[in-house]
Write a protein that holds these residues in place. Structure first.
Motif, short mmCIF file in Angstrom:
data_model
loop_
_atom_site.label_atom_id
_atom_site.label_comp_id
_atom_site.label_asym_id
_atom_site.label_seq_id
_atom_site.Cartn_x
_atom_site.Cartn_y
_atom_site.Cartn_z
N GLY A 267 -59.94 -47.20 106.50
CA GLY A 267 -59.56 -48.21 107.49
C GLY A 267 -60.77 -48.93 108.05
O GLY A 267 -60.76 -50.16 108.20
N ILE A 268 -61.82 -48.18 108.36
CA ILE A 268 -63.05 -48.78 108.88
C ILE A 268 -63.67 -49.70 107.84
O ILE A 268 -64.11 -50.81 108.15
CB ILE A 268 -64.04 -47.69 109.31
N GLY A 269 -63.70 -49.25 106.59
CA GLY A 269 -64.29 -50.06 105.53
C GLY A 269 -63.55 -51.38 105.34
O GLY A 269 -64.17 -52.43 105.18
N VAL A 270 -62.22 -51.32 105.35
CA VAL A 270 -61.42 -52.53 105.17
C VAL A 270 -61.64 -53.51 106.31
O VAL A 270 -61.83 -54.73 106.11
CB VAL A 270 -59.93 -52.19 105.05
N MET A 271 -61.66 -53.03 107.54
CA MET A 271 -61.84 -53.92 108.69
C MET A 271 -63.25 -54.47 108.75
O MET A 271 -63.46 -55.61 109.20
CB MET A 271 -61.49 -53.18 109.97
N ALA A 295 -50.91 -50.42 112.93
CA ALA A 295 -51.08 -49.67 111.70
C ALA A 295 -52.42 -48.96 111.58
O ALA A 295 -52.50 -47.91 110.94
CB ALA A 295 -50.89 -50.60 110.50
N LEU A 296 -53.47 -49.54 112.16
CA LEU A 296 -54.81 -48.99 111.98
C LEU A 296 -55.30 -48.35 113.28
O LEU A 296 -54.98 -48.82 114.37
CB LEU A 296 -55.79 -50.08 111.55
N PRO A 297 -56.10 -47.29 113.17
CA PRO A 297 -56.61 -46.62 114.37
C PRO A 297 -57.63 -47.49 115.11
O PRO A 297 -58.16 -48.47 114.56
CB PRO A 297 -57.25 -45.36 113.82
N LEU A 298 -57.93 -47.11 116.33
CA LEU A 298 -58.88 -47.87 117.13
C LEU A 298 -60.25 -47.90 116.49
O LEU A 298 -60.99 -48.88 116.63
CB LEU A 298 -58.97 -47.26 118.55
N GLN A 301 -60.29 -50.84 114.19
CA GLN A 301 -60.32 -52.07 114.98
C GLN A 301 -61.70 -52.28 115.60
O GLN A 301 -62.20 -53.40 115.66
CB GLN A 301 -59.25 -52.01 116.07
N MET A 302 -62.30 -51.19 116.07
CA MET A 302 -63.60 -51.29 116.71
C MET A 302 -64.67 -51.72 115.71
O MET A 302 -65.58 -52.49 116.06
CB MET A 302 -63.98 -49.94 117.33
N SER A 303 -64.57 -51.26 114.48
CA SER A 303 -65.54 -51.66 113.47
C SER A 303 -65.49 -53.17 113.25
O SER A 303 -66.53 -53.81 113.02
CB SER A 303 -65.29 -50.93 112.15
N PHE A 304 -64.30 -53.75 113.31
CA PHE A 304 -64.13 -55.20 113.18
C PHE A 304 -64.83 -55.92 114.33
O PHE A 304 -65.52 -56.93 114.13
CB PHE A 304 -62.64 -55.52 113.17
N MET A 305 -64.66 -55.41 115.55
CA MET A 305 -65.23 -56.07 116.73
C MET A 305 -66.73 -55.84 116.87
O MET A 305 -67.41 -56.62 117.53
CB MET A 305 -64.50 -55.59 117.98
N LEU A 306 -67.24 -54.78 116.27
CA LEU A 306 -68.67 -54.51 116.35
C LEU A 306 -69.47 -55.22 115.27
O LEU A 306 -70.59 -55.69 115.51
CB LEU A 306 -68.93 -53.00 116.25
N LEU A 307 -68.90 -55.34 114.07
CA LEU A 307 -69.66 -55.91 112.96
C LEU A 307 -69.58 -57.44 112.94
O LEU A 307 -70.60 -58.10 112.68
CB LEU A 307 -69.15 -55.36 111.63
N GLY A 308 -68.41 -58.01 113.18
CA GLY A 308 -68.24 -59.46 113.09
C GLY A 308 -69.25 -60.28 113.87
O GLY A 308 -69.80 -61.26 113.34
N PRO A 309 -69.55 -59.92 115.13
CA PRO A 309 -70.51 -60.72 115.90
C PRO A 309 -71.96 -60.61 115.46
O PRO A 309 -72.80 -61.36 115.95
CB PRO A 309 -70.33 -60.15 117.33
#
Length: 351
Positions: A267-271, A295-298, A301-309
């Motif tokens: 999940g972390i890898g996909v996000m 569907a996905l754990p926090l 979701q957190m990996s998406f918010m940490l890596l994108g910026p």
């Protein structure tokens, strides 16, 4: 001549991008216009846009005001040339809250003023996450779950400072920077995907030199003009990101996300992959990440918010404008590893 060719190339590239996006949207509508998938897509796409646009507008306004009213000398005073400066620079976004695309020109300007690269890098990486606008948007996206906000800002700060110090150990001093004495000057407009706007084609010192405003109202309207242009350009990327997120949630069966959610690593890898691909603004990405919480754990979701910026397609291009390729490769790898590690730690935090 080279500047003209660069501008033409950027314009054509953006035109092809828009044509591809519009063609995909039209094809999607033609295929699914009469089915339930279109209804699901419309709800997802519309909710992401409506929740995000106010924060995007606020960030654009602040960016425009900073462009006109804040001088580089004042910014330079915020970053003392001390060994502990990177720790303080990580909180720079609280004073200067802008998204990742607006922070790159500021970072380059600070380095030209003599601020050490390590300090500037800490600010560059932490600023788009550790700032009040991102905190507010994250709180709204997660129904005012302040623990989620604190995790994002806290881990974002740690990743930024650690990443800056690791890069400094690998590339001491200014070894990571392109030799400006041998390379041609890059206009500030190339620092950001806002470059297709005429206001970003001006020289970096335009506003410091252009002090002859006819009135305070004239200066204010100039700031609003910058903010409007920023909003219109960033909004295009937001629409594209919301479109892809809506398509993913509509077309990909929920059981796929549920199965991914059962394995935090996957999940972390996909996000993380989606974060790099979608190119969302840090003031908007929390709403997209929150849309996957069914569907996905926090942790994912957190990996998406940490890596994108700090790492996405547009940012890699921006880093290459003033950082050596080898250093950019190391920076991306280190940041991805740090984000994965700290996102996985979320699994062990009380929620």
């Amino acid at each position: 001549m080279s500047n003209w060719l660069s501008t033409l190339k950027a314009t054509l590239s953006e035109s092809w991008f828009k044509i591809l996006f519009l063609s995909s949207a039209l094809l999607f509508w033609l295929v699914y216009r009469d089915g339930p998938l279109m209804h699901s897509f419309a709800i997802s796409f519309g909710s992401i846009l409506l929740e995000t646009l106010p924060f995007l507008a606020l960030g654009s306004i602040i960016s425009g005001l900073m462009e006109v009213y804040v001088k580089s000398e004042w910014l330079e005073g915020l970053f003392p040339k001390k060994k502990w400066a990177p720790f303080a620079a990580g909180f720079g976004g609280i004073i200067f809250p802008v998204c990742e695309c607006a922070i790159v020109p500021v970072a380059r300007r600070l380095m030209k003023k003599g601020i050490p690269f390590t300090t500037v890098l800490a600010y560059l990486l932490a600023g788009p996450i550790v700032n009040p606008i991102v905190a507010a948007s994250t709180a709204v996206a997660y129904n005012y779950s302040w623990s989620t906000v604190l995790i994002r800002l806290g881990f974002g700060y740690i990743i930024a400072v650690l990443g800056a110090f690791i890069i400094y150990r690998l590339f001491p001093g200014n070894e990571a920077l392109i030799d400006t004495g041998k390379s041609k000057e890059v206009n500030e407009a190339s620092d950001c995907h806002h470059a297709d706007n005429s206001h970003h084609s001006q020289d970096v010192h335009h506003h410091e030199k252009h002090t002859h405003y006819t009135s305070r109202l004239d200066r204010f309207f100039d700031a609003i003009e910058h903010a409007t242009a920023d909003f219109m350009v960033i909004g295009q990327y937001l629409i594209f990101g919301a479109f892809l997120a809506g398509m993913a949630q509509s077309l990909i069966p929920r059981y796929v996300f549920i199965e991914l959610g059962q394995t935090p690593t996957a999940g972390i890898g996909v996000m993380m992959f989606l974060a790099v691909l979608l190119n969302l603004c840090s003031e908007a990405d929390a709403f997209v990440a929150a849309s996957f919480r069914y569907a996905l754990p926090l942790s994912a979701q957190m990996s998406f918010m940490l890596l994108g910026p700090i790492v996405d397609i547009k940012l890699i291009g921006l880093y290459l404008s003033f950082v050596r390729k080898k250093a950019v490769i190391w920076l991306v790898l280190i940041l991805c590893l740090l984000v994965f590690t700290f996102s996985y730690l979320v699994e062990y935090l009380p929620q």
